[in-house]
Scaffold this motif. Structure first.
Motif, PDB file in Angstrom:
ATOM      1  N   GLU A 192      -6.294   4.163   8.861  1.00  0.00           N
ATOM      2  CA  GLU A 192      -7.060   2.915   8.887  1.00  0.00           C
ATOM      3  C   GLU A 192      -6.127   1.708   8.997  1.00  0.00           C
ATOM      4  O   GLU A 192      -6.415   0.753   9.731  1.00  0.00           O
ATOM      5  CB  GLU A 192      -7.930   2.792   7.627  1.00  0.00           C
ATOM      6  CG  GLU A 192      -8.789   1.532   7.626  1.00  0.00           C
ATOM      7  CD  GLU A 192      -9.682   1.442   6.399  1.00  0.00           C
ATOM      8  OE1 GLU A 192     -10.362   0.409   6.244  1.00  0.00           O
ATOM      9  OE2 GLU A 192      -9.705   2.397   5.593  1.00  0.00           O
ATOM     10  N   PHE A 220       0.831  -1.216   0.000  1.00  0.00           N
ATOM     11  CA  PHE A 220       0.000   0.000   0.000  1.00  0.00           C
ATOM     12  C   PHE A 220       0.858   1.255   0.000  1.00  0.00           C
ATOM     13  O   PHE A 220       0.625   2.211  -0.755  1.00  0.00           O
ATOM     14  CB  PHE A 220      -0.932  -0.022   1.220  1.00  0.00           C
ATOM     15  CG  PHE A 220      -1.417   1.327   1.637  1.00  0.00           C
ATOM     16  CD1 PHE A 220      -2.339   2.025   0.856  1.00  0.00           C
ATOM     17  CD2 PHE A 220      -0.936   1.935   2.797  1.00  0.00           C
ATOM     18  CE1 PHE A 220      -2.775   3.300   1.238  1.00  0.00           C
ATOM     19  CE2 PHE A 220      -1.369   3.198   3.172  1.00  0.00           C
ATOM     20  CZ  PHE A 220      -2.288   3.886   2.396  1.00  0.00           C
ATOM     21  N   ASN A 229      -6.172   9.153   5.456  1.00  0.00           N
ATOM     22  CA  ASN A 229      -7.152   8.302   6.136  1.00  0.00           C
ATOM     23  C   ASN A 229      -6.838   6.819   5.939  1.00  0.00           C
ATOM     24  O   ASN A 229      -7.096   5.986   6.826  1.00  0.00           O
ATOM     25  CB  ASN A 229      -8.559   8.619   5.640  1.00  0.00           C
ATOM     26  CG  ASN A 229      -9.046   9.972   6.138  1.00  0.00           C
ATOM     27  OD1 ASN A 229      -8.466  10.559   7.053  1.00  0.00           O
ATOM     28  ND2 ASN A 229     -10.120  10.478   5.530  1.00  0.00           N
ATOM     29  N   ASP A 230      -6.277   6.490   4.767  1.00  0.00           N
ATOM     30  CA  ASP A 230      -5.910   5.085   4.524  1.00  0.00           C
ATOM     31  C   ASP A 230      -4.779   4.652   5.461  1.00  0.00           C
ATOM     32  O   ASP A 230      -4.763   3.517   5.957  1.00  0.00           O
ATOM     33  CB  ASP A 230      -5.476   4.904   3.067  1.00  0.00           C
ATOM     34  CG  ASP A 230      -6.615   5.172   2.094  1.00  0.00           C
ATOM     35  OD1 ASP A 230      -7.770   4.833   2.444  1.00  0.00           O
ATOM     36  OD2 ASP A 230      -6.343   5.702   1.004  1.00  0.00           O
ATOM     37  N   TYR A 231      -3.839   5.556   5.703  1.00  0.00           N
ATOM     38  CA  TYR A 231      -2.743   5.246   6.635  1.00  0.00           C
ATOM     39  C   TYR A 231      -3.293   5.054   8.053  1.00  0.00           C
ATOM     40  O   TYR A 231      -2.894   4.135   8.774  1.00  0.00           O
ATOM     41  CB  TYR A 231      -1.702   6.367   6.621  1.00  0.00           C
ATOM     42  CG  TYR A 231      -0.702   6.252   5.492  1.00  0.00           C
ATOM     43  CD1 TYR A 231       0.465   5.499   5.635  1.00  0.00           C
ATOM     44  CD2 TYR A 231      -0.923   6.894   4.276  1.00  0.00           C
ATOM     45  CE1 TYR A 231       1.382   5.394   4.603  1.00  0.00           C
ATOM     46  CE2 TYR A 231      -0.011   6.785   3.227  1.00  0.00           C
ATOM     47  CZ  TYR A 231       1.127   6.027   3.402  1.00  0.00           C
ATOM     48  OH  TYR A 231       2.035   5.901   2.374  1.00  0.00           O
ATOM     49  N   HIS A 267      -3.896  10.311   1.011  1.00  0.00           N
ATOM     50  CA  HIS A 267      -4.072   8.937   1.503  1.00  0.00           C
ATOM     51  C   HIS A 267      -3.983   8.870   3.034  1.00  0.00           C
ATOM     52  O   HIS A 267      -3.853   7.788   3.599  1.00  0.00           O
ATOM     53  CB  HIS A 267      -3.002   8.031   0.896  1.00  0.00           C
ATOM     54  CG  HIS A 267      -3.171   7.809  -0.577  1.00  0.00           C
ATOM     55  ND1 HIS A 267      -4.195   7.066  -1.109  1.00  0.00           N
ATOM     56  CD2 HIS A 267      -2.432   8.270  -1.634  1.00  0.00           C
ATOM     57  CE1 HIS A 267      -4.091   7.033  -2.426  1.00  0.00           C
ATOM     58  NE2 HIS A 267      -3.015   7.774  -2.769  1.00  0.00           N
ATOM     59  N   ALA A 290       0.784   4.445  -2.282  1.00  0.00           N
ATOM     60  CA  ALA A 290       0.321   5.734  -1.742  1.00  0.00           C
ATOM     61  C   ALA A 290       1.432   6.756  -1.642  1.00  0.00           C
ATOM     62  O   ALA A 290       1.184   7.968  -1.700  1.00  0.00           O
ATOM     63  CB  ALA A 290      -0.311   5.518  -0.371  1.00  0.00           C
TER      64      ALA A 290
END
Length: 212
Positions: A25, A9, A21-23, A19, A13
């Protein structure tokens, strides 16, 4: 597994702010996994208002966890390999024949070796060259004989060399011959005891020709 997924990921990213919020999460997934499995873990990084700082801290935390996991897996693999190889060699060595002498017989063998050494050196019948061969084989045999031993090849070498002299000189070599026969009898008894053979041959029949 989670660390490997995070690496893939992160490679996509590239720690870009969009990104964020993805980190976050990903960090929450790792924390939930750790809590559900009751796994010890280093304190998780705080998530603050600074997006880029959060991403950097999360990335550093995953790298730290990944290093710990890889080191533990490597340790487990090495330990497993060590244990499997230990079992393999225990099985191998347990199949090797071990010949065991009683304490009395073992002491007598070493006494006989010392007596033979002196008698061979002082013999006026045996040539100097043959003395050297006999003494060399005698010392080689002495070096391999322990109270529990698995290697007796040099014993046979000495016995063969001594047999040549015994056949050549007969009764004139009696002091040496007597000790060679006694020594041979002790070693052969240990060999046959290990192999479960009860009827022991006379060593003299192996080394000396029959009369008549």
């Amino acid at each position: 597994m989670l660390c490997g997924e995070f690496e893939r990921f992160d490679g996509h990213a590239r720690q870009l702010p969009e990104h964020h919020n993805d980190y976050v999460e990903a960090l929450s997934v790792l924390k939930a996994f750790s809590l559900a499995r009751h796994m010890p873990a280093e304190p998780f990084p705080e998530v603050g208002p600074q997006r880029q700082q959060n991403i950097a801290h999360i990335k550093a935390y995953f790298v730290q966890v990944g290093n710990v996991v890889r080191a533990e897996l490597s340790k487990r693999h090495a330990r497993g390999y060590f244990e499997s190889k230990t079992e393999e060699y225990v099985s191998l060595f347990s199949r090797v024949s071990v010949y065991e002498f009683s304490e009395t017989d073992f002491k007598r063998i070493h006494d006989l070796v010392g007596e033979l050494r002196d008698l061979i050196r002082d013999s006026s019948l045996i040539t100097e060259e043959h003395k050297r061969r006999l003494l060399r084989r005698l010392e080689a045999m002495r070096g391999e004989l322990y109270q529990k031993t698995s290697d007796i090849d040099r014993f046979w070498g000495f016995l063969g060399e001594a047999g040549i002299a015994m056949r050549k000189f007969g009764d004139d070599l009696s002091p040496i011959s007597q000790r060679v026969l006694e020594l041979g009898g002790l070693v052969i008894a240990a060999i046959f005891a290990k192999e479960g053979i009860r009827a022991l041959p006379e060593v003299s029949q192996m080394l000396l020709p029959r009369e008549g």
